[in-house]
Design a protein around this motif. Structure first.
Motif, PDB file in Angstrom:
ATOM      1  N   GLU A 145      39.222  22.673  44.300  1.00  0.00           N
ATOM      2  CA  GLU A 145      38.904  22.663  45.728  1.00  0.00           C
ATOM      3  C   GLU A 145      39.448  23.918  46.404  1.00  0.00           C
ATOM      4  O   GLU A 145      40.533  24.402  46.082  1.00  0.00           O
ATOM      5  CB  GLU A 145      39.525  21.418  46.386  1.00  0.00           C
ATOM      6  CG  GLU A 145      39.222  21.285  47.859  1.00  0.00           C
ATOM      7  CD  GLU A 145      37.739  21.261  48.137  1.00  0.00           C
ATOM      8  OE1 GLU A 145      37.290  22.082  48.942  1.00  0.00           O
ATOM      9  OE2 GLU A 145      37.029  20.444  47.523  1.00  0.00           O
ATOM     10  N   ASP A 146      38.680  24.481  47.332  1.00  0.00           N
ATOM     11  CA  ASP A 146      39.135  25.644  48.072  1.00  0.00           C
ATOM     12  C   ASP A 146      40.380  25.285  48.878  1.00  0.00           C
ATOM     13  O   ASP A 146      40.403  24.261  49.571  1.00  0.00           O
ATOM     14  CB  ASP A 146      38.044  26.126  49.039  1.00  0.00           C
ATOM     15  CG  ASP A 146      36.786  26.543  48.291  1.00  0.00           C
ATOM     16  OD1 ASP A 146      36.921  26.958  47.127  1.00  0.00           O
ATOM     17  OD2 ASP A 146      35.693  26.438  48.871  1.00  0.00           O
ATOM     18  N   GLU A 165      31.628  34.382  46.759  1.00  0.00           N
ATOM     19  CA  GLU A 165      31.230  34.772  45.414  1.00  0.00           C
ATOM     20  C   GLU A 165      30.412  36.065  45.452  1.00  0.00           C
ATOM     21  O   GLU A 165      29.618  36.291  46.362  1.00  0.00           O
ATOM     22  CB  GLU A 165      30.413  33.660  44.758  1.00  0.00           C
ATOM     23  CG  GLU A 165      31.208  32.389  44.503  1.00  0.00           C
ATOM     24  CD  GLU A 165      30.415  31.379  43.704  1.00  0.00           C
ATOM     25  OE1 GLU A 165      29.277  31.701  43.309  1.00  0.00           O
ATOM     26  OE2 GLU A 165      30.942  30.272  43.481  1.00  0.00           O
ATOM     27  N   ASN A 166      30.602  36.908  44.443  1.00  0.00           N
ATOM     28  CA  ASN A 166      29.828  38.144  44.347  1.00  0.00           C
ATOM     29  C   ASN A 166      28.364  37.821  44.069  1.00  0.00           C
ATOM     30  O   ASN A 166      28.048  36.812  43.435  1.00  0.00           O
ATOM     31  CB  ASN A 166      30.370  39.029  43.220  1.00  0.00           C
ATOM     32  CG  ASN A 166      31.851  39.314  43.381  1.00  0.00           C
ATOM     33  OD1 ASN A 166      32.352  39.360  44.501  1.00  0.00           O
ATOM     34  ND2 ASN A 166      32.543  39.511  42.275  1.00  0.00           N
ATOM     35  N   GLY A 175      37.790  43.468  40.070  1.00  0.00           N
ATOM     36  CA  GLY A 175      37.838  42.766  38.796  1.00  0.00           C
ATOM     37  C   GLY A 175      37.820  41.259  38.929  1.00  0.00           C
ATOM     38  O   GLY A 175      38.234  40.540  38.017  1.00  0.00           O
ATOM     39  N   THR A 176      37.318  40.738  40.067  1.00  0.00           N
ATOM     40  CA  THR A 176      37.271  39.297  40.294  1.00  0.00           C
ATOM     41  C   THR A 176      35.842  38.855  40.576  1.00  0.00           C
ATOM     42  O   THR A 176      34.986  39.660  40.940  1.00  0.00           O
ATOM     43  CB  THR A 176      38.163  38.888  41.481  1.00  0.00           C
ATOM     44  OG1 THR A 176      37.669  39.521  42.678  1.00  0.00           O
ATOM     45  CG2 THR A 176      39.601  39.316  41.248  1.00  0.00           C
ATOM     46  N   GLU A 177      35.599  37.542  40.416  1.00  0.00           N
ATOM     47  CA  GLU A 177      34.272  36.985  40.676  1.00  0.00           C
ATOM     48  C   GLU A 177      34.082  36.594  42.136  1.00  0.00           C
ATOM     49  O   GLU A 177      32.965  36.386  42.583  1.00  0.00           O
ATOM     50  CB  GLU A 177      34.052  35.749  39.796  1.00  0.00           C
ATOM     51  CG  GLU A 177      34.073  36.061  38.298  1.00  0.00           C
ATOM     52  CD  GLU A 177      33.956  34.796  37.470  1.00  0.00           C
ATOM     53  OE1 GLU A 177      34.063  33.694  38.063  1.00  0.00           O
ATOM     54  OE2 GLU A 177      33.757  34.906  36.256  1.00  0.00           O
ATOM     55  N   LYS A 178      35.205  36.469  42.864  1.00  0.00           N
ATOM     56  CA  LYS A 178      35.146  36.067  44.262  1.00  0.00           C
ATOM     57  C   LYS A 178      36.099  36.930  45.076  1.00  0.00           C
ATOM     58  O   LYS A 178      37.007  37.566  44.536  1.00  0.00           O
ATOM     59  CB  LYS A 178      35.551  34.596  44.435  1.00  0.00           C
ATOM     60  CG  LYS A 178      34.684  33.594  43.690  1.00  0.00           C
ATOM     61  CD  LYS A 178      35.218  32.184  43.916  1.00  0.00           C
ATOM     62  CE  LYS A 178      34.389  31.141  43.181  1.00  0.00           C
ATOM     63  NZ  LYS A 178      34.912  29.770  43.376  1.00  0.00           N
TER      64      LYS A 178
END
Length: 467
Positions: A145-146, A165-166, A175-178
């Motif tokens: 959960e956020d 999110e990207n 280097g992260t997905e979000k």
């Protein structure tokens, strides 16, 4: 009016039913999710997983925020019920007067909208906005959960703190997905103020509420969330003075928004005015007095160092630095005359300190004591502090601040402690705080401020530390 009383009575009954239904439905959601029974079969059924790798929902769901939200909704409905009951009781007490008075349909409509429909709508939205754990269809497990998402009701805050999110699932430059937008942890304790701060129309003008934002920052809601509204400026904003004259000239008063200050112009900020609205840095808005600072040493006060004497300790090595204190940028102005760049911290504590620094052509850094400095390690040649951190500051807080200064100060960099004062009995404690880093002492002076207070000024050099 008898009819109105009957309608109010039915509204009470309906409201009571809604409270009961909301309570039962909420308890049913918890029960269905296995929150009470901790039954693995129920959990797997609810989350749609048939393997033994289900992530523990207690670790992925903010139960405290959910509980707080449900309690908030129930409290709103209970308040509404109490209000309606109180209204009916008041009407019963004044039956004769009510019979003689007439209430129009428009007034009745307004009463229903304000006192009944709007509170019910707010409670309904608050309950609908609760985010329950979801299943990741690819991994067949519960999604994390956020954080804090169920704490706030205002949609703009929820949108801000929701990770972004990207596009196309790509990895970004970090280097992260979000991308995770951050807010200070104390924002949770100042929920009402933060929701007021974030309640605006997207794309329209912001309210003139910077003082509310500063209040949030000072009390630990720092960093603040970004806002998607247009910042207001003075209606009479004029072109600033050129850099050749702006350093030592009071800025144009029409370039400042004065609505949140006691004064309405720079003349009012004079040290002679007892109602100027601020107490720190008295005289900072009087350029005649400011021009005398750090130019020559006062022989009667050995704690005063001149800028030329300090720079002579490391000739040609000091280029950039930080002035951590409260003022109108005079230290940075003096350093600019020496071709050095100084960033000045500034909060608007009763007067437009930050605006004045900027209008003088200098760089204000709008930060509080709570915040880690936004500079990388070993990057500053000089840190100067004056007039802000004195004997009121907690020793542990000072310890964290000094370690942060040590982080950003480069090897061979200078820490200039300027007129720090405290109670004489506390001097040893504060001296230890400054000396624990084993900096080289270039200057170290103590002088009496009063019978029970002392000044401390020091010029210290950070030693090289190599692994």
């Amino acid at each position: 009016m008898a009819r109105l009383g009957r309608i109010m009575g039915w509204l009470q009954i309906m409201l009571g039913g809604l409270v009961i239904i909301a309570s039962i439905s909420t308890l049913f959601m918890f029960y269905s999710a296995g929150f009470f029974l901790h039954n693995d079969d129920i959990c797997r059924h609810f989350y749609g997983s048939n393997n033994n790798n289900v992530v523990n929902y207690e670790n992925n769901f903010d139960l405290a925020a959910l509980t707080s939200r449900v309690e908030e909704v129930l409290s709103k409905m209970e308040t509404l019920q109490d209000k309606l009951e109180s209204t009916v009781q008041e009407m019963d007490k004044n039956k004769d007067e009510l019979r003689r008075s007439n209430i129009s349909r428009l007034e009745y409509k307004r009463f229903l909208e304000i006192e009944v429909i709007r509170p019910l709508y707010n409670a309904h939205i608050a309950l609908r906005q609760i985010r329950l754990p979801k299943i990741d269809p690819n991994k067949n497990e519960t999604l994390v959960e956020d954080p804090l998402i169920n704490t706030f009701v205002v949609e703009e805050i929820r949108k801000y703190i929701t990770p972004k999110e990207n596009r196309a699932g790509k990895i970004n430059i970090y280097g992260t997905e979000k991308v995770y937008n951050t807010i200070g942890h104390a924002c949770v304790m100042m929920k009402t103020e933060l929701e007021e701060y974030m309640d605006y129309d997207i794309g329209s003008y912001c309210k003139d509420d910077w003082i509310l934002g500063q209040k949030l920052m000072i009390r630990g809601c720092d960093p603040l969330p970004r806002r998607r509204c247009l910042t207001r400026a003075s209606k009479l904003y004029l072109r600033p003075y050129s850099i050749n004259e702006s350093l030592w000239r009071i800025p144009e008063g029409r370039n400042v928004r004065w609505s949140n200050y006691q004064c309405r112009n720079f003349e009012c900020l004079s040290s002679k005015n007892t109602k100027r609205g601020y107490s720190k840095c008295t005289g900072c808005f009087e350029m005649g007095k400011e021009k005398l600072k750090w130019v020559t040493t006062n022989t009667s006060l050995p704690i005063d160092f001149s800028i030329k004497d300090v720079l002579a300790v490391k000739p040609g090595e000091v280029r950039i630095g930080l002035d951590f204190g409260i003022g109108t940028g005079t230290f940075a102005a003096r350093m600019r005359e020496e071709n050095l760049t100084i960033v000045s911290t500034a909060l608007n504590l009763g007067a437009p300190f930050s605006e004045t620094i900027a209008l003088r052509g200098l760089i204000p850094l709008y930060v509080t004591l709570n915040q880690r400095l936004p500079f990388f390690d070993n990057s500053m040649d000089l840190i100067h502090t004056a007039g802000f951190m004195d004997g009121w500051i907690d020793l542990q807080l000072l310890d964290f601040i000094l370690f942060d200064w040590d982080r950003v100060l480069r090897p061979g960099g200078l820490l200039w402690v300027d007129r720090f004062f405290c109670k004489r009995k506390d001097l040893d404690d504060y001296m230890y705080m400054f000396l624990q880093f084993r900096y080289r002492k270039h200057k170290w002076t103590i002088a009496a401020k009063s019978d029970d207070e002392v000044f401390l000024s020091a010029l210290l050099e950070k030693p090289p530390r190599s692994l």
